[in-house]
Design a protein around this motif. Structure first.
Motif, PDB file in Angstrom:
ATOM      1  N   SER A  43      38.434  38.509  33.799  1.00 56.49           N
ATOM      2  CA  SER A  43      37.327  37.789  33.150  1.00 56.49           C
ATOM      3  C   SER A  43      37.276  36.342  33.605  1.00 56.49           C
ATOM      4  O   SER A  43      36.198  35.780  33.821  1.00 56.49           O
ATOM      5  CB  SER A  43      37.497  37.862  31.625  1.00 56.49           C
ATOM      6  OG  SER A  43      37.418  39.197  31.167  1.00 56.49           O
ATOM      7  N   VAL A  44      38.445  35.725  33.768  1.00 56.55           N
ATOM      8  CA  VAL A  44      38.491  34.338  34.239  1.00 56.55           C
ATOM      9  C   VAL A  44      37.905  34.245  35.639  1.00 56.55           C
ATOM     10  O   VAL A  44      37.125  33.328  35.953  1.00 56.55           O
ATOM     11  CB  VAL A  44      39.937  33.816  34.206  1.00 56.55           C
ATOM     12  CG1 VAL A  44      40.045  32.472  34.921  1.00 56.55           C
ATOM     13  CG2 VAL A  44      40.427  33.686  32.765  1.00 56.55           C
ATOM     14  N   LEU A  45      38.254  35.202  36.503  1.00 57.33           N
ATOM     15  CA  LEU A  45      37.721  35.195  37.870  1.00 57.33           C
ATOM     16  C   LEU A  45      36.205  35.360  37.857  1.00 57.33           C
ATOM     17  O   LEU A  45      35.485  34.684  38.608  1.00 57.33           O
ATOM     18  CB  LEU A  45      38.373  36.315  38.682  1.00 57.33           C
ATOM     19  CG  LEU A  45      37.920  36.439  40.138  1.00 57.33           C
ATOM     20  CD1 LEU A  45      38.276  35.181  40.922  1.00 57.33           C
ATOM     21  CD2 LEU A  45      38.559  37.666  40.787  1.00 57.33           C
ATOM     22  N   GLN A  46      35.708  36.227  37.000  1.00 55.37           N
ATOM     23  CA  GLN A  46      34.262  36.428  36.917  1.00 55.37           C
ATOM     24  C   GLN A  46      33.567  35.169  36.405  1.00 55.37           C
ATOM     25  O   GLN A  46      32.510  34.777  36.918  1.00 55.37           O
ATOM     26  CB  GLN A  46      33.960  37.615  36.002  1.00 55.37           C
ATOM     27  CG  GLN A  46      32.484  37.989  35.939  1.00 55.37           C
ATOM     28  CD  GLN A  46      32.232  39.207  35.072  1.00 55.37           C
ATOM     29  OE1 GLN A  46      33.141  39.717  34.416  1.00 55.37           O
ATOM     30  NE2 GLN A  46      30.993  39.687  35.081  1.00 55.37           N
ATOM     31  N   TRP A  47      34.145  34.530  35.408  1.00 58.21           N
ATOM     32  CA  TRP A  47      33.558  33.286  34.873  1.00 58.21           C
ATOM     33  C   TRP A  47      33.519  32.206  35.951  1.00 58.21           C
ATOM     34  O   TRP A  47      32.510  31.509  36.111  1.00 58.21           O
ATOM     35  CB  TRP A  47      34.372  32.818  33.672  1.00 58.21           C
ATOM     36  CG  TRP A  47      33.908  31.529  33.078  1.00 58.21           C
ATOM     37  CD1 TRP A  47      34.374  30.276  33.363  1.00 58.21           C
ATOM     38  CD2 TRP A  47      32.882  31.348  32.087  1.00 58.21           C
ATOM     39  NE1 TRP A  47      33.721  29.326  32.620  1.00 58.21           N
ATOM     40  CE2 TRP A  47      32.794  29.960  31.827  1.00 58.21           C
ATOM     41  CE3 TRP A  47      32.035  32.205  31.405  1.00 58.21           C
ATOM     42  CZ2 TRP A  47      31.894  29.422  30.915  1.00 58.21           C
ATOM     43  CZ3 TRP A  47      31.144  31.687  30.487  1.00 58.21           C
ATOM     44  CH2 TRP A  47      31.078  30.306  30.247  1.00 58.21           C
ATOM     45  N   ALA A  48      34.603  32.081  36.708  1.00 57.29           N
ATOM     46  CA  ALA A  48      34.638  31.083  37.769  1.00 57.29           C
ATOM     47  C   ALA A  48      33.592  31.374  38.836  1.00 57.29           C
ATOM     48  O   ALA A  48      32.964  30.457  39.386  1.00 57.29           O
ATOM     49  CB  ALA A  48      36.036  31.021  38.396  1.00 57.29           C
ATOM     50  N   GLY A  49      33.369  32.659  39.129  1.00 54.17           N
ATOM     51  CA  GLY A  49      32.359  33.008  40.110  1.00 54.17           C
ATOM     52  C   GLY A  49      30.950  32.719  39.628  1.00 54.17           C
ATOM     53  O   GLY A  49      30.095  32.255  40.404  1.00 54.17           O
ATOM     54  N   ILE A  50      30.684  32.957  38.359  1.00 53.65           N
ATOM     55  CA  ILE A  50      29.360  32.666  37.805  1.00 53.65           C
ATOM     56  C   ILE A  50      29.060  31.173  37.882  1.00 53.65           C
ATOM     57  O   ILE A  50      27.917  30.765  38.109  1.00 53.65           O
ATOM     58  CB  ILE A  50      29.282  33.163  36.350  1.00 53.65           C
ATOM     59  CG1 ILE A  50      29.332  34.693  36.309  1.00 53.65           C
ATOM     60  CG2 ILE A  50      28.019  32.654  35.660  1.00 53.65           C
ATOM     61  CD1 ILE A  50      29.435  35.264  34.917  1.00 53.65           C
ATOM     62  N   HIS A  51      30.088  30.342  37.732  1.00 50.46           N
ATOM     63  CA  HIS A  51      29.907  28.892  37.684  1.00 50.46           C
ATOM     64  C   HIS A  51      30.452  28.215  38.947  1.00 50.46           C
ATOM     65  O   HIS A  51      30.949  27.086  38.893  1.00 50.46           O
ATOM     66  CB  HIS A  51      30.585  28.317  36.442  1.00 50.46           C
ATOM     67  CG  HIS A  51      30.005  28.837  35.161  1.00 50.46           C
ATOM     68  ND1 HIS A  51      30.494  29.964  34.531  1.00 50.46           N
ATOM     69  CD2 HIS A  51      28.960  28.407  34.413  1.00 50.46           C
ATOM     70  CE1 HIS A  51      29.791  30.195  33.431  1.00 50.46           C
ATOM     71  NE2 HIS A  51      28.858  29.267  33.337  1.00 50.46           N
ATOM     72  N   ALA A  52      30.364  28.919  40.079  1.00 45.37           N
ATOM     73  CA  ALA A  52      30.804  28.336  41.342  1.00 45.37           C
ATOM     74  C   ALA A  52      29.928  27.144  41.710  1.00 45.37           C
ATOM     75  O   ALA A  52      28.715  27.146  41.486  1.00 45.37           O
ATOM     76  CB  ALA A  52      30.759  29.385  42.448  1.00 45.37           C
ATOM     77  N   VAL A  53      30.532  26.111  42.269  1.00 46.90           N
ATOM     78  CA  VAL A  53      29.823  24.913  42.717  1.00 46.90           C
ATOM     79  C   VAL A  53      30.325  24.548  44.102  1.00 46.90           C
ATOM     80  O   VAL A  53      31.339  25.063  44.576  1.00 46.90           O
ATOM     81  CB  VAL A  53      30.035  23.727  41.744  1.00 46.90           C
ATOM     82  CG1 VAL A  53      29.489  24.034  40.367  1.00 46.90           C
ATOM     83  CG2 VAL A  53      31.513  23.349  41.669  1.00 46.90           C
TER      84      VAL A  53
END
Length: 491
Positions: A43-53
């Motif tokens: 879930s953390v990896l998915q969250w980081a991917g959604i909010h990639a900058v």
């Protein structure tokens, strides 16, 4: 004969009746716990991917290590939003700093330590073991990190924590000796003594840790052992460890090896025979006065000898709060001992009524109001944050005294008064001012925070409590005067 431990069947549907069954059940619970940990990492990896900058973005998350700001994961791993990371941390009940470490570890594993990540996702090793490797490779090149991954992944679940650390260090030294030399330089720069006066026990003690050169460590051990032996000869009834601790205090007050004279003063050791000035020479030391600076909150009656209860004969125990030591609670008897030292200097300040309403017709916040707000709340009031409202360290920074509602010149906004202000550390003040966080004060010490995605948190004197699921967010346009305090990207 002792009674067997019984299990309340109302608390759990899975109850074993014999020893073998309990072992099997315990293993099943441990497996379920590790599986939940793996699911969390996904879930953390998915969250980081959604909010990639973009890595060069001002919102790219970074951590402060070795005296510099670094990306939370190594070269080749994508960057993610700092503000989004903070919201995830709050949702998980973590501090912002702990959330950064978690997201950085996951990005490091998924994108640079693929062998370790695969073993975690295959249910072969728990995630915490792989995170230990990730924390050691973030400053390596992509090639060096891949080399460490190849060496460590096959044995990740079979070695202990110390062995795992040595394997990582060996892999770094073999593949990237230049980085190993940089680590050596950083280790030398990281030498220091950490005296944690911000974490004081109930009995008035605190921890001291040090990273020393090995030769210096041997010298210190010799000095401490000699001091403990001298205290024993003088009649000390303390344990060996107690005498060693007291010896360190005596050494700190004497400081014989740090008192030097200018070589031209004619004092100290004789000058070299060749007539040269020579280095600064040590002169006999003298005992220093004890300099103990504490900010203590307690009732005046607590410093008097309490009377025993007329019914049970018990002598009540008074407690003091040491604000300059992280609001630690200590026995009033310990404060009496500190204050009773013949060289102690005591300053008594007037009591501040924390319920008093103080207001001024200006944006600038006077010291009187800042003092009252800091004493009222104690720490930053952001969810899960424990940074002190007043920082007593030498280079520390007090939390900003924040206008909860933006102050406006025409009087239509928030006031500069004790009921409209709250202490918020610099990082979380920036989130509130520029990145969608908002909060309101419900009563004297309770605040309701709303995250950018609508998560609600109650923050009061007992800590942080999640207060609701996702709710619609009403966007607020920053007004004139909002966030006018000194702002920096990071604290």
């Amino acid at each position: 004969m002792s009674q067997p431990l019984t299990v309340d069947t109302a608390l759990s549907a899975d109850v074993a009746d014999d020893a073998v069954g309990v072992l099997r059940l315990a293993r099943a619970h441990r497996a379920a716990e590790e599986q939940a940990g793996r699911d969390l990492l996904r879930s953390v990896l998915q969250w980081a991917g959604i909010h990639a900058v973009d890595a060069d973005s001002d919102d790219a998350c970074a951590v402060y290590e070795c005296g510099e700001w670094w990306p939370i994961a190594g070269a080749g791993a994508p960057a993610t939003s700092e503000v989004a990371t903070a919201e995830l941390a709050a949702a998980l009940g973590l501090s912002t700093d702990a959330g950064r470490r978690l997201v950085g570890d996951v990005l490091e594993l998924a994108h640079r330590l693929r062998g370790c990540w695969a073993r975690v996702m295959a249910d072969e090793v728990p995630g915490w073991r792989a995170r230990q490797v990730a924390q050691a490779t973030k400053q390596l090149s992509a090639e060096a990190a891949a080399y460490v991954d190849r060496q460590v992944a096959p044995v990740l679940g079979r070695v202990g924590v110390r062995t795992l650390g040595r394997l990582v260090e060996e892999a770094v030294a073999r593949f990237d000796p230049e980085h190993a030399r940089r680590l050596q330089a950083w280790a030398e720069d990281a030498r220091g003594v950490r005296i944690d006066t911000g974490q004081v026990s109930f009995y008035g003690t605190c921890r001291v840790e040090a990273d020393l050169d090995l030769a210096d460590a041997f010298d210190l051990e010799t000095a401490v052992a000699a001091g403990a032996e001298q205290l024993k000869l003088l009649g000390s009834a303390d344990t060996l460890d107690g005498r060693r601790a007291s010896a360190v205090g005596e050494m700190a007050r004497t400081q014989l090896s740090f008192l030097f004279e200018d070589p031209s003063s004619g004092q100290g050791d004789p000058a070299p025979a060749d007539g040269s000035a020579g280095p600064a020479r040590r002169r006999p030391g003298k005992r220093l006065r004890r300099r103990l600076t504490l900010t203590v909150h307690l009732a005046e009656a607590a410093l008097r000898s309490p009377a025993a209860c007329a019914v049970c004969g018990t002598v009540p125990t008074d407690v003091a709060r040491v604000e300059s030591a992280g609001n630690a609670l200590v026995l009033a008897e310990q404060v009496k001992a500190w204050a009773g030292d013949p060289e102690a200097r005591i300053t008594v300040r007037p009591v501040i009524d924390l319920a008093e309403h103080v207001r001024v017709d200006a944006y600038e916040i006077p010291d009187r109001i800042r003092e009252q707000v800091a004493l009222r709340d104690g720490t930053c009031v952001f969810p899960w944050c424990t940074r002190p409202a007043r920082d007593f360290s030498v280079h520390g920074h007090d939390a900003d005294c924040d206008h909860i509602e933006p102050w406006r010149q025409d009087g239509s906004g928030g006031e500069t008064c004790t009921c409209s202000l709250a202490p918020v550390c610099r990082t979380h003040h920036r989130y509130k001012t520029h990145h969608g966080w908002s909060y309101q004060r419900l009563d004297e010490t309770t605040y309701l925070w709303r995250s950018p995605h609508g998560l609600l948190f109650l923050r009061d004197h007992t800590g942080t409590t999640p207060a609701g699921d996702l709710l619609p967010r009403r966007r607020r346009r920053p007004a004139d005067g909002d966030g006018g305090e000194d702002e920096h990207r990071r604290r």
